[in-house]
Structure formats: structure tokens, C-alpha cells
Scaffold this motif. Sequence first.
Motif, PDB file in Angstrom:
ATOM      1  N   LEU A   1     105.121  39.252 -36.118  1.00  0.00           N
ATOM      2  CA  LEU A   1     105.341  37.850 -36.491  1.00  0.00           C
ATOM      3  C   LEU A   1     106.336  37.766 -37.643  1.00  0.00           C
ATOM      4  N   PHE A   2     106.199  38.666 -38.611  1.00  0.00           N
ATOM      5  CA  PHE A   2     107.123  38.706 -39.742  1.00  0.00           C
ATOM      6  C   PHE A   2     108.531  39.092 -39.297  1.00  0.00           C
ATOM      7  N   GLU A   3     108.649  40.111 -38.464  1.00  0.00           N
ATOM      8  CA  GLU A   3     109.962  40.548 -37.996  1.00  0.00           C
ATOM      9  C   GLU A   3     110.686  39.413 -37.266  1.00  0.00           C
ATOM     10  N   ARG A   4     109.943  38.619 -36.507  1.00  0.00           N
ATOM     11  CA  ARG A   4     110.558  37.475 -35.834  1.00  0.00           C
ATOM     12  C   ARG A   4     111.064  36.455 -36.852  1.00  0.00           C
ATOM     13  N   ALA A   5     110.289  36.261 -37.946  1.00  0.00           N
ATOM     14  CA  ALA A   5     110.694  35.311 -38.980  1.00  0.00           C
ATOM     15  C   ALA A   5     111.959  35.773 -39.700  1.00  0.00           C
TER      16      ALA A   5
END
Length: 543
Positions: free
Chosen positions: A14-18
Motif C-alpha cells: 500500500l505504501f509503495e503504491r502511494a
Amino acid sequence: MKSDLANIHSVWELFERAVQGNEQREALVDPFNRSSLCATAPQRWRYGELREHALGIASLLHSQGVRAGDRVLVQLPNIVELLAVYLAVARIGAVISPVPMQYRRHELSKIISQCEPHAAICIDRFKDTEALAELYPLLPNNTPCLVVGKTSHAEQLSLMPNARVARLADDIPSPNAEQLYTLCWTSGTTGTPKAVPRRHRHWLAMIPVFEDATELAEHATMLGPFPMTNMAAISTFLLYWLSVKGRLVLHHPLDLPVFLKQIEQEKAEYTVAPPALLTLLLAKPELMESVDMTSLRVIGSGSAPLAPSMIQGFKDKLSVDIVNMFGSNEGCCLVADAADVPDPEDRATRFPRFGYPEFGWRNRMANSLLTRLVDTDSEELISSAGRPGELRIKGPTVFEGYWNSEADNKTVFDEDGYFRTGDLFEITGTNNQFYRFVGRCKDIIVRGGMKISPEEIDQLLAEHPELQEAAVVGIADEVLGQKICAAVVPRPDSKPTLESVCKYLSDRGIAKFKLPERLVYCESLPRNPLGKVVRSQLEEIIQ
């Protein structure tokens, strides 16, 4: 904004997508008063910088032997390093166990014995508390301890702001949805804190409820004033912030002038605040008028009853919608927002009956969280209005049982797999479409949103040399919801005072928010045939 989570399996993903495409966008902002709280300068990190820090901390933890599934005990205030630690732990598949800054050796020692951490991360000082000196002696020998701030202890590893450490090896696998991610702590009625284990998928399942309840746009600015140690803050800020690729402004501890100034300076669109604070702002218009709050769009609130006049007042004065939230570490998540419950009278005290498709709620959580009310004596399902029953829940957000608590886990779920929340609700509304909170089955005191086990305090008072017997109960308070009253039976020729009782408890390392604020003398305490204190009768005695 509604996120597509179909290909997201962990908080790290989720963080990498952000991060993608947002490397230069500001991600995290420290409290501007950080220097006065922990003697280190406030930071502002962009998404690219945050990723570097998170991978650096992950590498540091990995170099100290922390592997997938290992527990990392964390006691940090809401500062940028805390969010980097959450992400670092997620990257290596470890399990973060966050504890409140208020916890002292009494609570910490119990948690450490149950958690058995493989590493700890803390801060040298916070306000007037030497946090490192309190925590470090309690850790088992050879437990690595990473410290935010300077430290003179050779055994500890300093985690300084802007530190550059070796990068994490690329071949270390990222976690999957089934791996544990957090161990959050909740007060039990037995006086022993319980750990609530939650997997990555449990947390990801929380995102739709807040996306639908607040409808923030991509890159929205949030102001997070609640300690990020339990579901209330992790779901409403950490997860939600990443899902909207937003900008998170941190705040801790709750300080009204600082809080208001941050809304103005950072142009916060969303925050969460206790009902008493929101009511105070409306009662003192000079406070609201002293700063520019026009950036706000929506505020979450809960943990105590809301007033319809408060909900209407914020809509009239600032065009701000108040969302009524009811949740628990175990996975309960009821929300009453302006779209599903537009009437302020209803929204203040009622929640949609999630899990019943005939009501057609807009919030996606209504389609995944199953709920029902059960009579606590007969176990009969309740479907008619006005009859209190225990709320029971089942669904993708609900945990699977307490950590290393085999005996408790035999009773916390019913035969159909529903979690027994211990909260009493009743069905209400013109079409029986709402739940209304009635009270609690369990003897839990809720002071300013912090849950306190009265049994825990009773056990400590049982050894007080001036007390023959003692028990504590919650008493109503307009600001905090409840305060603690100690009912005591003194030993002959003894006259304990509130001050002496509080000193006795403080000397045993108990957190300050658990100290009694009233003391009542009794000739005896009401008990049932098994010798257990009947707190409902005790509450009547002390009125």
C-alpha cells in the motif's frame, strides 16, 4: 476516493503504491512543538525521503536479527520516525507492538513478558519522562534497543533523524496478507492486558469504511492527534493516509492551542477529536474565531456520546460534517456519516445496522461486516426494537483471537464464530435500521478514550497497608466521559487519603491516567456469593 485494493496484499505494498509518482510530494509533518516535547527538531519528509528512512530502519532491524514474524516493541510519540518504523516493520514482515507513551514499568513489564520482543524502539525523553530509562531495564538481556535521540548507553543503537544506514537487501521477501502485522494492547476485565494480533489483510479491510465515511480526495491533508497505538489511530490515519496518498500532520499529546494552530497552518481537511473538545469549541466561539479553520471538511469523533447540537453546530458554522465512529482493536467498526445518517439527531446516537442488505447503506462496510444482537442471559437473537443485547460481529476486519490466550479464546467467540464485543446495543429507528449504544457488559472504565481495567487497579490496592479492601469504579465526567473513583474500607486506626492512595499506585509504576480522582470510604464492599465485587451496586453507593 475509493481505492482499488485488489492487488494490494500488505501495508508495505500500500505504501509503495502511494510513493509511485509522489516521491517529491510531502508525506509527513512533525508537530511544530516537537523540540519542547522530545528535544529534537521537527521534520518534514517527502514520500521519497520517507521510503529511504523506512528502508534504512528495516535494514537496521534486520542487521540486529529481526526476521519475519518477530515482535518489535515500540514506544514512540506521534513523530515522523514512528510512521517510518511502522513501514520498516511491514517491509521485513515483522510484527509491531506499539504501546502508549503513558505506560510505565507496571504496564510495560506485563506487556514485555507476554510479547517477548526481539527488539525495542523508544525515545530518550518525552516531556518530563525519561522514557528510555523506564523501558530499557525491563527488556530481556541482549534485546536490541533502537533509540530516537542521543543516548550515552553503549548497548543501544541510536536512530537519529536523517540517519543514513545500509539499504535493505532486495532479496528479502515482502510480507503477504496472512502474516501478522500488529499486536495492539487492550484492557481486559482480569487486570491483565491482552494483545490483539491483526494480519495485514485485517488492516486493509478497514480502508473502505473510512473512505466512504469521509470521502477525502487524493492527496488530502490529515491531522492526527490520537496516539498511534491502537485501531482508532492506525485505521483512521496510517491506513487511510496511505490509501489516499495523502499528507499526514502529526500531533501528540492533545494540546488545544497547538491543535488549532496546526489546522490553520497546515490547512487540514480531516481530523479526529473527542466529543468534549468539539463541544468546548462551540461553547467558546472566541477559540474557533482565533484561527482559520475553513480548510476542514470532516471530523471523526467517538468514544463517548455525541450531542446533536454539536453536529449541527459544526455544519452551520464551518460546513463541517461530523462522523460518529465506534470501534475496537478486535475489529468492530460502526460509523454514522452524513450520507448514510444525515439527521444530526440520529447521527449523534445511532449507527447503521451493518450486515443487513435490506437497509441499503452506502458504506461498503455494510456488505462485509456481519452484526447481530444477542440476549446475554438466554443467548436468544434479538430482532425487535428497544431490547438491549450484546453486539456480536463477524467479518474480514475481525481478529481471530487474543495472543497466547487459549482460555480466553474459548469464550470470546460464540458457536457461530461471532466475536462477543461486550458492548450492549439496542435496535431502534423507524424501520429498525439503527443500533443505539446502551452500555457495556464488561467492567471497563473509559477515561478520555483510554480503556482501563478496574480489576487491574483493584489488585494493586489489595496490598495497600492501610486498606482492608478496595475497588474502583467509573464515575461520569462531562469532559473525559468517565473518571475513576476508589471505594475503600480502611483498616482499623487508618485514614488513607486520595493523595496517599495515588502515591502508592504511582510508586508501583502505574500510568497516570489510571489514578483515582475521587476516594469514598465504605463500611464494606458489595459482593456476590462468589466474593466478586458487584460494581453496579458499588456505583449506587458512591453516588
